[in-house]
Design an enzyme around this catalytic site. Sequence first.
Site, PDB file in Angstrom:
ATOM      1  CE  LYS A  14      -3.744  -2.363   0.242  1.00 48.45           C
ATOM      2  NZ  LYS A  14      -4.517  -2.486  -0.960  1.00 48.45           N
ATOM      3  CE  LYS A  74      -2.269   1.496  -3.053  1.00 52.99           C
ATOM      4  NZ  LYS A  74      -3.364   2.504  -3.118  1.00 52.99           N
ATOM      5  CD  GLU A 165      -8.706  -5.582 -11.719  1.00 52.89           C
ATOM      6  OE1 GLU A 165      -8.993  -6.391 -12.615  1.00 52.89           O
ATOM      7  OE2 GLU A 165      -9.288  -5.651 -10.382  1.00 52.89           O
TER       8      GLU A 165
END
Length: 217
Positions: A14, A74, A165
């Site tokens: 994360k 990220k 995604e």
Amino acid sequence: MNIIDAASSRYSTKAFDCAKKISAEDIEKVKNLLRLSPSSTNSQPWHFILASTDEAKARIAKATSGFYVFNERKVLDASHVVVFCAKTAIDEKHLFTLLEKENADGRFASQQAMEGQQKGRSYFVNMHRFDLKDAQHWMEKQVYLNVGNFLLGVSALNIDAVPIEGFDARILDEEFGLREKGFTSLVIVPIGYRSVEDFNAALPKSRLDFSEILTEC
């Protein structure tokens, strides 16, 4: 690290430590993981973007704006970012390219064997193109096989990763001209090394028990 240790230790990262970079030697291994993945009938209906510079990562991060902004750091903080793309059509040119490469690599003991491979692969490709009419979905499934192979592989290299995604594929496709090249983006996978601030690193892995998921007979 053995394969079970790699599967047990990997998790969806994360937060990445932006100061830690993957070595050039390991990046070569990462590239080979992408190339060596299995696919149905060895169809390989994919393309990859490997971003290593801040500029390249910023281009990818454009697709994490708005609703998907929670994924932006990220992408920006990872050492490298891989974009997994699927072909938008599988045509005779691609099938011929596959066959020629297999032949050059010594896959066929005879002309008959080569013709058999072409016939078998064409059967399944045409079944998805013309009969089931799900060729795009079928090709995307092959890319996801690659993603799974990749996540386990980088874990074995002690590299952290997270599959994403949650991004705007339209923006990403436009940024890299993917659709004009016959591809579309499916998954973004930032890779690198976890930050000490990554809350997910310390959480126990949770998977359903064998009694729920496995039938032995």
